[in-house]
Design an enzyme around this catalytic site. Sequence first.
Site, PDB file in Angstrom:
ATOM      1  N   GLY A  46       0.774  -1.238   0.000  1.00  0.00           N
ATOM      2  CA  GLY A  46       0.000   0.000   0.000  1.00  0.00           C
ATOM      3  C   GLY A  46       0.806   1.289   0.000  1.00  0.00           C
ATOM      4  O   GLY A  46       0.333   2.319  -0.469  1.00  0.00           O
ATOM      5  N   GLU A 101       3.924   4.221   5.858  1.00  0.00           N
ATOM      6  CA  GLU A 101       2.726   3.386   5.791  1.00  0.00           C
ATOM      7  C   GLU A 101       1.597   4.129   5.094  1.00  0.00           C
ATOM      8  O   GLU A 101       1.518   5.361   5.165  1.00  0.00           O
ATOM      9  CB  GLU A 101       2.342   2.987   7.234  1.00  0.00           C
ATOM     10  CG  GLU A 101       1.043   2.249   7.418  1.00  0.00           C
ATOM     11  CD  GLU A 101       0.980   0.882   6.762  1.00  0.00           C
ATOM     12  OE1 GLU A 101       1.312   0.763   5.575  1.00  0.00           O
ATOM     13  OE2 GLU A 101       0.538  -0.078   7.434  1.00  0.00           O
ATOM     14  N   ASP A 102       0.736   3.377   4.431  1.00  0.00           N
ATOM     15  CA  ASP A 102      -0.380   4.026   3.747  1.00  0.00           C
ATOM     16  C   ASP A 102      -1.436   4.532   4.734  1.00  0.00           C
ATOM     17  O   ASP A 102      -1.859   5.678   4.677  1.00  0.00           O
ATOM     18  CB  ASP A 102      -1.014   3.087   2.698  1.00  0.00           C
ATOM     19  CG  ASP A 102      -1.416   1.712   3.260  1.00  0.00           C
ATOM     20  OD1 ASP A 102      -1.209   1.450   4.468  1.00  0.00           O
ATOM     21  OD2 ASP A 102      -1.943   0.896   2.483  1.00  0.00           O
ATOM     22  N   ASP A 105      -4.916   2.278  10.823  1.00  0.00           N
ATOM     23  CA  ASP A 105      -6.315   1.993  11.151  1.00  0.00           C
ATOM     24  C   ASP A 105      -6.361   1.566  12.624  1.00  0.00           C
ATOM     25  O   ASP A 105      -6.340   2.409  13.508  1.00  0.00           O
ATOM     26  CB  ASP A 105      -6.824   0.911  10.194  1.00  0.00           C
ATOM     27  CG  ASP A 105      -8.298   0.599  10.365  1.00  0.00           C
ATOM     28  OD1 ASP A 105      -8.981   1.336  11.089  1.00  0.00           O
ATOM     29  OD2 ASP A 105      -8.781  -0.380   9.765  1.00  0.00           O
ATOM     30  N   LYS A 133      -6.952   6.931  10.566  1.00  0.00           N
ATOM     31  CA  LYS A 133      -8.398   6.882  10.805  1.00  0.00           C
ATOM     32  C   LYS A 133      -8.697   7.335  12.219  1.00  0.00           C
ATOM     33  O   LYS A 133      -8.212   6.746  13.188  1.00  0.00           O
ATOM     34  CB  LYS A 133      -8.924   5.464  10.588  1.00  0.00           C
ATOM     35  CG  LYS A 133      -9.178   5.166   9.137  1.00  0.00           C
ATOM     36  CD  LYS A 133      -9.954   3.884   8.966  1.00  0.00           C
ATOM     37  CE  LYS A 133     -10.008   3.531   7.485  1.00  0.00           C
ATOM     38  NZ  LYS A 133     -10.506   2.177   7.270  1.00  0.00           N
ATOM     39  N   PHE A 154     -13.964   2.875   4.780  1.00  0.00           N
ATOM     40  CA  PHE A 154     -12.992   2.115   4.006  1.00  0.00           C
ATOM     41  C   PHE A 154     -12.654   2.889   2.744  1.00  0.00           C
ATOM     42  O   PHE A 154     -13.532   3.272   1.977  1.00  0.00           O
ATOM     43  CB  PHE A 154     -13.523   0.727   3.657  1.00  0.00           C
ATOM     44  CG  PHE A 154     -12.446  -0.169   3.136  1.00  0.00           C
ATOM     45  CD1 PHE A 154     -11.583  -0.805   4.010  1.00  0.00           C
ATOM     46  CD2 PHE A 154     -12.260  -0.334   1.770  1.00  0.00           C
ATOM     47  CE1 PHE A 154     -10.551  -1.609   3.530  1.00  0.00           C
ATOM     48  CE2 PHE A 154     -11.236  -1.128   1.279  1.00  0.00           C
ATOM     49  CZ  PHE A 154     -10.381  -1.769   2.162  1.00  0.00           C
ATOM     50  N   VAL A 155     -11.372   3.145   2.546  1.00  0.00           N
ATOM     51  CA  VAL A 155     -10.947   3.953   1.407  1.00  0.00           C
ATOM     52  C   VAL A 155     -10.021   3.175   0.472  1.00  0.00           C
ATOM     53  O   VAL A 155      -9.344   2.242   0.897  1.00  0.00           O
ATOM     54  CB  VAL A 155     -10.237   5.249   1.867  1.00  0.00           C
ATOM     55  CG1 VAL A 155     -11.218   6.197   2.540  1.00  0.00           C
ATOM     56  CG2 VAL A 155      -9.060   4.947   2.801  1.00  0.00           C
ATOM     57  N   ASP A 161      -5.951  -0.592  -1.415  1.00  0.00           N
ATOM     58  CA  ASP A 161      -6.717  -1.526  -2.255  1.00  0.00           C
ATOM     59  C   ASP A 161      -7.914  -2.131  -1.538  1.00  0.00           C
ATOM     60  O   ASP A 161      -8.027  -2.071  -0.319  1.00  0.00           O
ATOM     61  CB  ASP A 161      -5.803  -2.701  -2.643  1.00  0.00           C
ATOM     62  CG  ASP A 161      -5.537  -3.629  -1.450  1.00  0.00           C
ATOM     63  OD1 ASP A 161      -5.050  -3.145  -0.413  1.00  0.00           O
ATOM     64  OD2 ASP A 161      -5.858  -4.833  -1.545  1.00  0.00           O
ATOM     65  N   ARG A 167      -5.567   0.234  -6.485  1.00  0.00           N
ATOM     66  CA  ARG A 167      -4.335   0.861  -5.993  1.00  0.00           C
ATOM     67  C   ARG A 167      -3.861   1.988  -6.901  1.00  0.00           C
ATOM     68  O   ARG A 167      -3.215   2.928  -6.462  1.00  0.00           O
ATOM     69  CB  ARG A 167      -3.201  -0.171  -5.900  1.00  0.00           C
ATOM     70  CG  ARG A 167      -3.375  -1.203  -4.810  1.00  0.00           C
ATOM     71  CD  ARG A 167      -2.042  -1.908  -4.580  1.00  0.00           C
ATOM     72  NE  ARG A 167      -2.183  -3.198  -3.912  1.00  0.00           N
ATOM     73  CZ  ARG A 167      -2.231  -3.361  -2.580  1.00  0.00           C
ATOM     74  NH1 ARG A 167      -2.157  -2.317  -1.790  1.00  0.00           N
ATOM     75  NH2 ARG A 167      -2.346  -4.554  -2.064  1.00  0.00           N
TER      76      ARG A 167
HETATM   77  P1  IMP Z   1      -4.190  -1.742  10.963  1.00  0.00           P
HETATM   78  O1  IMP Z   1      -3.311  -2.882  11.388  1.00  0.00           O
HETATM   79  O2  IMP Z   1      -5.611  -1.956  11.388  1.00  0.00           O
HETATM   80  O3  IMP Z   1      -3.681  -0.377  11.377  1.00  0.00           O
HETATM   81  O4  IMP Z   1      -4.307  -1.811   9.396  1.00  0.00           O
HETATM   82  C1  IMP Z   1      -3.296  -1.454   8.581  1.00  0.00           C
HETATM   83  C2  IMP Z   1      -3.472  -2.017   7.195  1.00  0.00           C
HETATM   84  O5  IMP Z   1      -4.833  -2.376   6.897  1.00  0.00           O
HETATM   85  C3  IMP Z   1      -3.090  -0.968   6.201  1.00  0.00           C
HETATM   86  O6  IMP Z   1      -1.724  -1.022   5.904  1.00  0.00           O
HETATM   87  C4  IMP Z   1      -3.954  -1.296   5.031  1.00  0.00           C
HETATM   88  O7  IMP Z   1      -3.319  -2.221   4.190  1.00  0.00           O
HETATM   89  C5  IMP Z   1      -5.189  -1.939   5.606  1.00  0.00           C
HETATM   90  N1  IMP Z   1      -6.305  -0.962   5.716  1.00  0.00           N
HETATM   91  C6  IMP Z   1      -6.817  -0.410   6.829  1.00  0.00           C
HETATM   92  N2  IMP Z   1      -7.814   0.443   6.544  1.00  0.00           N
HETATM   93  C7  IMP Z   1      -7.926   0.438   5.194  1.00  0.00           C
HETATM   94  C8  IMP Z   1      -8.782   1.135   4.263  1.00  0.00           C
HETATM   95  O8  IMP Z   1      -9.642   1.947   4.610  1.00  0.00           O
HETATM   96  N3  IMP Z   1      -8.574   0.847   2.951  1.00  0.00           N
HETATM   97  C9  IMP Z   1      -7.627  -0.014   2.502  1.00  0.00           C
HETATM   98  N4  IMP Z   1      -6.805  -0.686   3.327  1.00  0.00           N
HETATM   99  C10 IMP Z   1      -6.961  -0.459   4.659  1.00  0.00           C
HETATM  100 MG    MG Z   2      -3.951  -3.648   2.190  1.00  0.00          MG
END
Ligand code: IMP
Ligand code: MG
Length: 185
Positions: A46, A101-102, A105, A133, A154-155, A161, A167
């Site tokens: 991402g 990082e993208d 969340d 987020k 969700f984006v 993606d 992407r």
């Molecule tokens: P976390 O571990 O919950 O912080 O999630 C991180 C990963 O989940 C990110 O690197 C993304 O790949 C994916 N992710 C979380 N939210 C989104 C979203 O809204 N769209 C797409 N990918 C997401």
């Molecule tokens: Mg992902």
Amino acid sequence: MSELHDDIGEVLITAEQIQVRVRELGEELRSDYQGRSPLCIGILRGAIMFLADLIRACELELQIDFIAVASYGSSTRSSGVVRILKDLDEDIKDRDVILIEDILDTGLTLNYLLKNLKTRHPASIEICALLVKEGKQKVTVQPKYKGFDIEDRFVVGYGLDLNEKYRNLPYIGTLKPELLDIEYT
Ligand code: IMP
Ligand code: MG
């Protein structure tokens, strides 16, 4: 209009807004890391767009590396159990590391990665996340550098993606509701 654009419900951040913010972040990094040569680690897949634009906006003698992780769980929800699919090529001991990082969340992925990378004794380690987020973090992970706060939706686009699709969109947007995993709330 192409099929990809047709799936987008709402554009949340335009390509122009992304580029403006990325330039600001690049300038911030340049000033903070003056005289040093940080290692920018992109979290695959991402973060590739963000990393590619960010390092071009950052006039530093920096290096790049990549790490790939998988989070078990559904395509739209993170489980917190993270597995390294591709490890770094570089040794990060005594390096100034910037984790790119993208999206932050729940924070579980970055929390795991931070812990793992810290055991390798970098000189410093900071997070640079394009999106955060609001109110979703289950663990405290503080990105020193942040592009945008977004609401909990969700984006996709600009590296992000859904099942490997979208992407390559140049902006960040939400999907039409009927395309979303019903599990995502
Ligand atoms: P976390 O571990 O919950 O912080 O999630 C991180 C990963 O989940 C990110 O690197 C993304 O790949 C994916 N992710 C979380 N939210 C989104 C979203 O809204 N769209 C797409 N990918 C997401
Ligand atoms: Mg992902």
